[in-house]
Design an enzyme around this catalytic site. Structure first.
Site, mmCIF file in Angstrom:
data_model
loop_
_atom_site.group_PDB
_atom_site.id
_atom_site.type_symbol
_atom_site.label_atom_id
_atom_site.label_comp_id
_atom_site.label_asym_id
_atom_site.label_seq_id
_atom_site.Cartn_x
_atom_site.Cartn_y
_atom_site.Cartn_z
ATOM 1 C CG ASP A 155 1.899 25.861 25.187
ATOM 2 O OD1 ASP A 155 2.085 26.567 26.190
ATOM 3 O OD2 ASP A 155 0.970 26.013 24.391
ATOM 4 C CG ASP A 214 -0.162 28.075 30.061
ATOM 5 O OD1 ASP A 214 -0.951 28.279 29.131
ATOM 6 O OD2 ASP A 214 -0.520 27.761 31.212
ATOM 7 C CD GLU A 233 -2.038 32.408 28.288
ATOM 8 O OE1 GLU A 233 -3.177 32.307 27.849
ATOM 9 O OE2 GLU A 233 -1.568 31.629 29.148
ATOM 10 C CG HIS A 250 -5.395 26.737 22.943
ATOM 11 N ND1 HIS A 250 -4.367 27.623 22.748
ATOM 12 C CD2 HIS A 250 -5.394 26.464 24.263
ATOM 13 C CE1 HIS A 250 -3.776 27.875 23.901
ATOM 14 N NE2 HIS A 250 -4.372 27.174 24.838
ATOM 15 C CG ASP A 251 -6.997 29.402 25.848
ATOM 16 O OD1 ASP A 251 -7.292 28.199 25.966
ATOM 17 O OD2 ASP A 251 -5.934 29.894 26.294
HETATM 18 C C1 NOJ Z 1 -3.655 29.308 29.252
HETATM 19 C C2 NOJ Z 1 -3.877 28.246 28.224
HETATM 20 O O1 NOJ Z 1 -3.844 28.824 26.959
HETATM 21 C C3 NOJ Z 1 -5.192 27.602 28.541
HETATM 22 O O2 NOJ Z 1 -5.627 26.734 27.533
HETATM 23 C C4 NOJ Z 1 -5.074 26.891 29.856
HETATM 24 O O3 NOJ Z 1 -6.322 26.391 30.240
HETATM 25 C C5 NOJ Z 1 -4.568 27.824 30.958
HETATM 26 N N1 NOJ Z 1 -3.511 28.685 30.534
HETATM 27 C C6 NOJ Z 1 -4.026 27.033 32.088
HETATM 28 O O4 NOJ Z 1 -2.846 26.389 31.691
#
Ligand code: NOJ
Length: 558
Positions: A99, A202, A255, A329-330
């Site tokens: 990541d 990210d 992302e 994870h989100d």
């Molecule tokens: C996206 C990540 O997947 C998330 O977990 C994070 O809180 C935010 N970006 C900030 O890095």
């Protein structure tokens, strides 16, 4: 030389290290724990592992706040431990994806600790510092953080504000500073030289902010986002990074919140000028909410179908490649969102077929392969650990929600749902740790765990194995065309075609029975049923009544 496209053949398993496997009983997942599970990961049939951040971090956002980009969080192990995992993964034919979080750092990163000291030190321009308005009393503009509250924090030492579009402990880097971009390239080389195979980047589409940082359109969260999402220099900065990754044949997935297919193609269209291999967009994760996971609606299958069909069509036409995912994870657990906990096994299998038999690279999040569910038993706000969950309580309270009613929302919306202990077996703490888990173990681990799934030939896990093997062996899954069929709204059926072969995938999002008819050009009686989630599969005149959350895949060879 054209870049190789091995990423089109692969499936990826995502590990969120803190909750995966704890080897030393401190309640926190670690690299030795991961090492002990490499054979398991390989056995699922994936080809790569993506690690959520493993770096030293104060864990305000569980690793997405990096204090040191070139080392390993001591809670997880050492750099040597990482190298061992990397080697052992490679020995098993598994690639390793790191990541890369470079929109922001931790406020404990040495760059920030220096930067905040004065306006004229080596690092003073590494972050986005501005004077306040009204004699410094008000922040420089009206931007809000995506995690609630203002996107600016005042720093006494400098007498200025710094920008943080996430938590205040995550100051945004100033990517306009060439020195910062050199640092990013240096970090990339550090890991690539060690042998890693790719990066998940990210919120990479946030790295360039509009000059002058103008006020944003007032929204309840993330005001100002229009001024930093796909900002003015994004292409330029990504192309600098691409030069580095191309030197190594490195895979990249970016992302990209609020991304649309046509905009995505500007970055991922194959050929000269391609900047990323693929993107994680969020449109299909909006089928049970509006704009944010916190504004919940009932599940709308039509939304999901249309988004998937649109991305399939546009990527094929425009020369892009899809990243296929339903969990990370989100995201709360997908069985609890788009499937059914009552038909957990059926719906988890259906969701897998529905998503991963489309064209694109599958990303499977740890626990998804055994159908882990949301943590609905949590009955105290203090149990939650995620900064976004805790900050959101403030907003909900202001709207008149009690703690109890907010907890109900959390059961569906909180990112914490994805961060409970990985469920390995039915021993205490699901076999995740012999100590006290840092967060929470879902009490359903006694039934839902890897050990039980291994013992059941019809488990979700074994379905994933069959599905990934089928994908690997059949190019139609990877490269076939895509056509969504007109069906009743709760059925998502599509036909893929490749070199004269056809594949029909039928998925029901209903807990009742629905009539399905195959299209004229697909003779089900001549086709082979290759995947299904029920043992009996009756067909009558090229059609059948689907059972709850049924999925069937037929292959028609020419
Ligand atoms: C996206 C990540 O997947 C998330 O977990 C994070 O809180 C935010 N970006 C900030 O890095």
């Amino acid at each position: 030389m054209a870049k190789s496209q091995w990423y089109k053949e692969m499936s990826v398993y995502q590990i969120w290290p803190r909750s995966f496997c704890d080897s030393d009983g401190d309640g926190i997942g670690d690299l030795k724990g991961i090492l002990s599970k490499l054979d398991y990961i390989k056995s699922i049939g994936v080809d790569a592992i993506w690690f959520s951040p493993l770096y030293p971090s104060p864990q305000k956002d569980f690793g997405y706040d990096i204090a040191d980009y070139k080392s390993i969080n001591p809670e997880y192990g050492t750099l040597e431990d990482f190298k061992t995992v990397l080697d052992e993964a490679h020995k098993r034919g598994l690639k390793v994806i790191m990541d890369l979080v470079v929109n922001h750092t931790s406020d404990q990163n040495k760059w920030f600790l220096e930067s905040r000291k004065s306006r004229d030190n080596e690092y003073s321009d590494y972050y986005i510092w501005r004077d306040g308005r009204r004699n410094g009393k008000k922040p420089p503009n009206n931007w809000l953080s995506t995690f609630q509250g203002k996107a600016w924090e005042y720093c006494k030492e400098r007498g200025q504000y710094y920008l943080h579009v996430f938590a205040k402990e995550q100051p945004d880097l100033n990517m306009d500073n060439p020195k910062v971009r050199e640092e990013v390239k240096d970090i990339m080389r550090f890991w690539l030289d060690m042998g890693v195979d790719g990066f998940r980047e990210d919120v990479i589409t946030f790295i360039s902010k509009k000059e002058g940082l103008p006020n944003g359109f007032p929204l309840p969260v993330a005001t100002g986002i229009e001024h930093y999402m796909n900002g003015p220099h994004l292409r330029e900065y990504l192309s600098e990074f691409r030069k580095v990754t191309d030197e190594y044949d490195c895979f990249t997935v970016g992302e990209a919140p609020m991304m649309t297919p046509s905009r995505a193609l500007k970055f991922i269209k194959e050929g000269d000028g391609q900047l990323l291999d693929m993107m994680f967009h969020f449109q299909h994760m909006g089928a049970d909410n509006i704009v944010t996971n916190w504004l919940l609606t009932p599940f709308r299958p039509g939304h999901l179908k249309n988004v998937f069909a649109k991305w399939q069509k546009k990527m094929a036409k425009g020369g892009g490649w899809n990243a296929l995912y339903l969990e990370n994870h989100d995201q709360p657990r997908v069985v609890s969102r788009y499937g059914s906990e009552k038909y957990r096994v059926e719906s988890a299998k259906m969701l897998a077929s529905m998503c991963f038999l489309q064209s694109g690279t599958p990303f499977i999040y740890m626990g998804q392969e055994i159908g882990m569910t949301n943590a609905k038993e949590i009955d105290h706000l203090e149990t939650y650990k995620d900064v976004s969950t805790l900050n959101n309580f403030g907003m909900f309270k202001a709207l008149g929600f009690s703690e109890k009613s907010f907890l109900k929302v959390c059961h569906r919306a909180a990112r914490d749902n994805a961060r409970t202990s990985m469920q390995w077996d039915d021993s205490p703490n699901a076999g995740f740790t012999t100590g006290t888990p840092w967060f929470y173990t879902n009490p359903n681990y006694k039934e839902i765990n890897v050990k039980a799934a291994e013992a059941d030939e019809n488990s979700i896990l074994n379905f994933y194995r069959k599905l990934l093997k089928f994908r690997k062996e059949n190019d139609i899954v990877k490269y076939g065309s895509f056509r969504m069929l007109r069906t009743c709204p709760r059925i998502f059926a599509y036909v893929r075609e490749y070199q004269g072969d056809k594949m029909l995938v039928i998925n029901s999002f209903s807990d009742g029975e629905i009539a399905f008819r195959a299209p004229e050009d697909f003779d089900m009686s001549k086709a082979e049923l290759v995947l299904s989630n029920y043992e009996s599969n009756p067909v009558i005149h090229n059609g059948f009544m689907t059972k709850p959350y049924e999925t069937r895949t037929y292959l028609l060879k020419n």
